[in-house]
Each structure stands twice: as C-alpha cells, then as structure tokens.
Motif scaffolding. Structure first.
Motif, PDB file in Angstrom:
ATOM      1  N   VAL A  22     -16.925  26.504 -28.972  1.00 27.86           N
ATOM      2  CA  VAL A  22     -15.787  26.952 -29.773  1.00 27.86           C
ATOM      3  C   VAL A  22     -16.289  27.271 -31.174  1.00 27.86           C
ATOM      4  N   GLY A  23     -15.481  28.014 -31.925  1.00 26.77           N
ATOM      5  CA  GLY A  23     -15.943  28.327 -33.272  1.00 26.77           C
ATOM      6  C   GLY A  23     -14.960  29.173 -34.037  1.00 26.77           C
ATOM      7  N   VAL A  24     -15.458  29.746 -35.137  1.00 28.42           N
ATOM      8  CA  VAL A  24     -14.588  30.492 -36.033  1.00 28.42           C
ATOM      9  C   VAL A  24     -15.372  31.590 -36.735  1.00 28.42           C
ATOM     10  N   ILE A  25     -14.692  32.685 -37.032  1.00 31.11           N
ATOM     11  CA  ILE A  25     -15.221  33.740 -37.896  1.00 31.11           C
ATOM     12  C   ILE A  25     -14.336  33.799 -39.136  1.00 31.11           C
ATOM     13  N   ILE A  26     -14.934  33.661 -40.291  1.00 32.86           N
ATOM     14  CA  ILE A  26     -14.216  33.649 -41.563  1.00 32.86           C
ATOM     15  C   ILE A  26     -14.542  34.932 -42.304  1.00 32.86           C
ATOM     16  N   ASP A  27     -13.508  35.697 -42.616  1.00 33.50           N
ATOM     17  CA  ASP A  27     -13.702  36.940 -43.354  1.00 33.50           C
ATOM     18  C   ASP A  27     -12.936  36.853 -44.669  1.00 33.50           C
ATOM     19  N   GLY A  28     -13.561  37.308 -45.745  1.00 30.42           N
ATOM     20  CA  GLY A  28     -12.890  37.299 -47.040  1.00 30.42           C
ATOM     21  C   GLY A  28     -13.322  36.180 -47.955  1.00 30.42           C
ATOM     22  N   CYS A  29     -14.273  35.366 -47.521  1.00 28.62           N
ATOM     23  CA  CYS A  29     -14.778  34.326 -48.415  1.00 28.62           C
ATOM     24  C   CYS A  29     -15.612  34.991 -49.509  1.00 28.62           C
ATOM     25  N   PRO A  30     -15.342  34.695 -50.762  1.00 28.18           N
ATOM     26  CA  PRO A  30     -16.096  35.327 -51.848  1.00 28.18           C
ATOM     27  C   PRO A  30     -17.583  34.987 -51.787  1.00 28.18           C
ATOM     28  N   PRO A  31     -18.439  35.803 -52.379  1.00 34.18           N
ATOM     29  CA  PRO A  31     -19.875  35.542 -52.373  1.00 34.18           C
ATOM     30  C   PRO A  31     -20.271  34.437 -53.359  1.00 34.18           C
ATOM     31  N   ARG A  32     -21.455  33.900 -53.143  1.00 28.90           N
ATOM     32  CA  ARG A  32     -22.125  32.961 -54.041  1.00 28.90           C
ATOM     33  C   ARG A  32     -21.506  31.566 -54.069  1.00 28.90           C
ATOM     34  N   LEU A  33     -20.672  31.256 -53.087  1.00 27.26           N
ATOM     35  CA  LEU A  33     -20.186  29.878 -52.961  1.00 27.26           C
ATOM     36  C   LEU A  33     -21.249  29.059 -52.248  1.00 27.26           C
TER      37      LEU A  33
END
Length: 359
Positions: A22-33
């Motif tokens: 199982v898992g997840v795809i995250i879109d829209g997370c800002p860069p450099r975190l």
C-alpha cells in the motif's frame, strides 16, 4: 474514483490489505522541505498492527520506502511516492468471505457497486489503506509545524461508557503516548485497556471517541460556503474507516445552550482579536479564527468479530458467518495517528491555498 484528496496538497492512496503493498502519491508539496523516511516511520509505527496486546496480532513492520520526490533529504517539489510492502498477508483466512458478506462491512456494497471485490481482509476498504494517509500526514505535519508553528495532537477520550476528562489546551504528545490505548488520563486508560481485553476474549469489539486539537493555526484558513474549513475537516474525518460521527467545538452538546451562553465573546489581546470561550472550535464562518481547532471523531465497534452472526451469501441465501483473521477489538488506539493525519492534510492544503505562493 474517490482515491484522491486535497486541492493544492493532493494525496492519492493505493493498494489493498492483502495485496503486494500500500502507499501514497503526494503532489503539491513545496520544494526544499527536509524530510526523511525516519520521520515518516515514527508516525507509521504509531499506526501499525501488532504494537500492543489490545491491537490486531498481524505482524507488519510497515517500513516505508520513499520512491520519488525527495533528493538528499529534501523535497523536490515533484510528486512524492511512498510505499509500504505487505509482509504478513494471509488471504486464506478470508476464503469463506468470498461467498458470505460480513455484517456492517463493505462486502455487500462493494459487490453491488462493482460486481467484483477483493474479499481478503476487506481489500481496498481495509484500514490498511490508511498507511498512505498517515505517511502523507507526517509530511503535512512537518510542513505546518516548520513554517506556521502548528501543532496537532489527537488522543482517546472515550471508549464505550468510559470517559476521560482531558484538557485540550494542555495535553502533550508524551501524555498521549504514555500508554497503549493513547488516553492521556492514566487511571481511565487502565480501565479502557481492561475493557478492550475483555472484548477480545469474548470475540467482540467496542468503539469510542478520538479528540484532536490543532494549536497555533493561522487566522484565515478556509473559504466560504462549500469549502468551509470545518466542512473539509468533516469530510476528511468521515472518510476514515469505521467513523460514524464528527463534531467541532461544542458539537451536539451546544444544543443545550442558549445563544447568549453559546456565543464566543471577543476581546482584545495586544494586536489580536481573541475569544473568551471557544465553543466555535476555532472556526467561525468556515474560516479559522486563531483559536485552537478542536474536533472529535466517533468510531464504531470493529465490524469483524469472532462470533457467529446472521448474514446473506453472494447468491442471496440466508446463512451464518463466524469471521476469521486478525482484527482489532477496538480501533481507537491506532485511529489516533489517522485522525492527526487527516487534520494535518486539510490544514496543510488550506494553508497553501491561503498563501498561494511557494515557500
């Protein structure tokens, strides 16, 4: 198909309970975190099965793998893919469920809607799907805390008739994690544990309430009408498996008060407008007002129990079923990180929408 949640911070979960993973795809997370598998794993360990005597005995390490979107310990701003592989699947335990519907489970409705279902452990309807939510929630919590100072803490306040008086203003994460039921009141926690163990011995289950407080939430999160902050929080919480109720602030208890008693009067605190009370739960007019956001989620008793029940077969014949497999006699202890994750996903999405700029 209902597998994606959020606007700017979007998550799509995938996988079934007894499939490959199982898992997840995250879109829209800002860069450099800055983020690591270790940080995500801390949250997944709070959710994983087999962690105590009052949870399902299924043994899964739930080790997360970041497959994309992170380089040299920092997010790239590109889609982040996180996977957890299933290691202790036992699909054979569910052979009888291929022909018989489990009462109060998703079997009959999935069969009616799709004409096909993965009956092994509930397939897509299994709480194992929430691994992806908790992994995404770990990133959302890190983002909110690092850039906005938001702190999100959930805890068990009630199991059946056992109610713990918890001060949402002062409760801490160590308080919550001090016992296996995740109730910050140690005396009531022991009573809850005894009740859950008794239910397990009977092959039965119990439900209860998880409360969650979000502190230091910026003023202005949420949009009018259909995208009110509490509306999105309600959808997020009610999308979790086994949820049957949502409250914010005074909730249903507010009906016992008059308008004068219920209203949160304003006062000036330096350059801030504050409220004397917080019966609104930190949200007014669908927009955060800077006070603590306090929500509660009601979870039903686990649907799969080890006692004989009446049911109907896939061919429409009346029959009986005694469930097998490994299940929680109470979902509450493992639901705590799930509630935190969903609150974090909503607040993170609205925080980004409110800023509308990159970090």
């Amino acid at each position: 198909m209902g597998n994606t949640f959020g606007h700017l911070f979007r998550v799509t979960t995938y996988g079934e309970s007894h499939g490959g993973g199982v898992g997840v795809i995250i879109d829209g997370c800002p860069p450099r975190l800055e983020i690591s598998e270790t940080e995500i794993q801390l949250e997944l360990d709070r959710r994983k099965p087999g962690q105590s005597k009052i949870t399902t005995p299924r043994k899964e390490d739930d080790r997360c793998e970041i497959l994309s979107g992170v380089f040299e310990g920092k997010t790239l701003g590109t889609p982040i893919s996180i996977m957890v592989r299933n290691k202790d699947a036992r699909g054979q335990d569910y052979a009888e469920m291929a022909e018989k519907f489990r009462p109060s489970h998703a079997d009959a409705t999935y069969q009616a809607k799709y004409g096909i279902r993965n009956y092994q452990g509930g397939g897509r309807s299994s709480a194992r799907e929430t691994i992806g939510r908790v992994a995404a929630g770990a990133i959302a919590k890190k983002l909110l805390n690092q850039f906005a100072g938001v702190e999100i803490i959930a805890y068990v306040t009630q199991i059946q008739d056992l109610i713990a008086p918890i001060n949402s203003d002062t409760v801490t994460m160590p308080d919550v994690e001090s016992n296996i039921v995740r109730c910050p009141d140690p005396v009531m926690a022991e009573k809850m544990i005894d009740l859950i163990e008794a239910m397990r011995r009977e092959g039965n289950s119990v439900g209860g309430i998880v409360e969650c407080v979000a502190r230091n939430v910026p003023v202005g999160l949420g949009d009018p009408v259909f995208d009110k902050l509490e509306a999105d929080l309600a959808k997020a919480i009610m999308s979790l498996p086994a949820t049957k109720g949502f409250e914010i602030g005074s909730g249903f208890a507010g009906i016992h008060l008059t308008g004068k008693e219920h209203n949160d009067e304003f006062y000036r605190d330096g350059d801030r407008i504050r409220t004397v009370t917080n019966r609104s739960g930190g949200i007014q007019g669908g927009i955060s007002n800077g006070e603590n956001i306090i929500i509660r989620a009601a979870f039903k008793p686990t649907a799969t129990i080890m006692q004989e029940q009446k049911t109907v077969s896939i061919t429409g014949e009346e029959t009986t079923l005694t469930a097998r497999g490994r299940h929680d006699p109470c979902v509450l202890p493992r639901a705590v990180p799930m509630v935190e994750a969903m609150v974090a996903l909503v607040l993170c999405d609205h925080w980004l929408r409110n800023r509308a700029i990159a970090i």
